[in-house]
Design a protein around this motif. Structure first.
Motif, PDB file in Angstrom:
ATOM      1  N   THR A  99      -3.065  -0.204   1.784  1.00  0.00           N
ATOM      2  CA  THR A  99      -3.392  -1.394   2.566  1.00  0.00           C
ATOM      3  C   THR A  99      -4.904  -1.489   2.696  1.00  0.00           C
ATOM      4  O   THR A  99      -5.606  -0.475   2.749  1.00  0.00           O
ATOM      5  N   VAL A 148      10.450  -0.958  -0.842  1.00  0.00           N
ATOM      6  CA  VAL A 148       9.090  -0.698  -0.376  1.00  0.00           C
ATOM      7  C   VAL A 148       9.137   0.489   0.575  1.00  0.00           C
ATOM      8  O   VAL A 148      10.023   0.565   1.428  1.00  0.00           O
ATOM      9  N   THR A 164       6.006   0.548  -4.202  1.00  0.00           N
ATOM     10  CA  THR A 164       7.079  -0.393  -4.508  1.00  0.00           C
ATOM     11  C   THR A 164       7.764   0.018  -5.799  1.00  0.00           C
ATOM     12  O   THR A 164       7.120   0.523  -6.725  1.00  0.00           O
ATOM     13  N   ALA A 209       5.782   7.174   0.455  1.00  0.00           N
ATOM     14  CA  ALA A 209       5.215   6.402  -0.657  1.00  0.00           C
ATOM     15  C   ALA A 209       4.459   7.313  -1.625  1.00  0.00           C
ATOM     16  O   ALA A 209       4.596   7.186  -2.849  1.00  0.00           O
ATOM     17  N   VAL A 252       1.306   2.467   0.175  1.00  0.00           N
ATOM     18  CA  VAL A 252       2.470   1.587   0.041  1.00  0.00           C
ATOM     19  C   VAL A 252       2.979   1.729  -1.387  1.00  0.00           C
ATOM     20  O   VAL A 252       2.220   1.561  -2.338  1.00  0.00           O
ATOM     21  N   PHE A 289       6.344   3.460   2.782  1.00  0.00           N
ATOM     22  CA  PHE A 289       4.988   3.655   3.270  1.00  0.00           C
ATOM     23  C   PHE A 289       4.689   5.130   3.518  1.00  0.00           C
ATOM     24  O   PHE A 289       5.587   5.956   3.598  1.00  0.00           O
TER      25      PHE A 289
END
Length: 153
Positions: A19, A59, A28, A65, A26, A61
């Motif tokens: 971010t 997703v 995905t 992640a 993050v 975090f």
């Protein structure tokens, strides 16, 4: 109640970003989750060119992640637990777009990249602490077979 549990294979290698304001990891990725069709129905759908799996976007975090990005790659099997999240945005043409994805709070590595191998690949994972229970001797002394005749139903 908003709860999702999925088991599937990654359709591509996970993408890790951070971010902009708080530098939070993050990650995905998308899963191929089998629809659980009968053999005949699956063959019928495949012959018509219809998908026999769903492909939800996921997703996650933070540390999850980072671990996903480090240890997973396309084709590996994972279990995901989380919730459905829907969000909207306006595209360049001013059209409202909707995105539905799974916000994962737990990702279990059923398979992962072999960090030590020269040629990629994967290793399986079990939840038994690494023990191989196939090598244990069975001792059933003191146990007797069940007699279903004594059960009243």
């Amino acid at each position: 109640m908003n709860s999702v549990i999925l088991i599937g294979r990654l359709t591509k290698t996970p993408e890790l970003r951070y971010t902009t304001n708080q530098n939070i990891p993050v990650c995905t990725f998308a899963l191929a989750v089998d629809k659980g069709l009968s053999k005949d129905k699956k063959q019928e759908m495949e012959s018509k060119g219809q998908p026999t799996a769903d492909f939800p976007n996921v997703v996650c975090f933070g540390k999850t992640a980072q671990n996903v990005a480090t240890y997973l790659e396309k084709g590996l099997l994972v279990a995901v637990r989380g919730r459905i999240q829907t969000r909207t945005y306006d595209d360049a043409q001013g059209q409202k777009r909707y995105i539905t994805e799974v916000l994962a709070d737990q990702v279990e590595f059923i398979q992962w990249k072999d960090r030590d191998a020269q040629q990629g690949g994967y290793q399986g994972h079990n939840d038994f602490g690494g023990d191989n229970y196939d090598n244990y001797e069975s001792d059933f002394s003191g146990f007797e077979p069940r007699h279903d005749d004594n059960i009243p139903f």
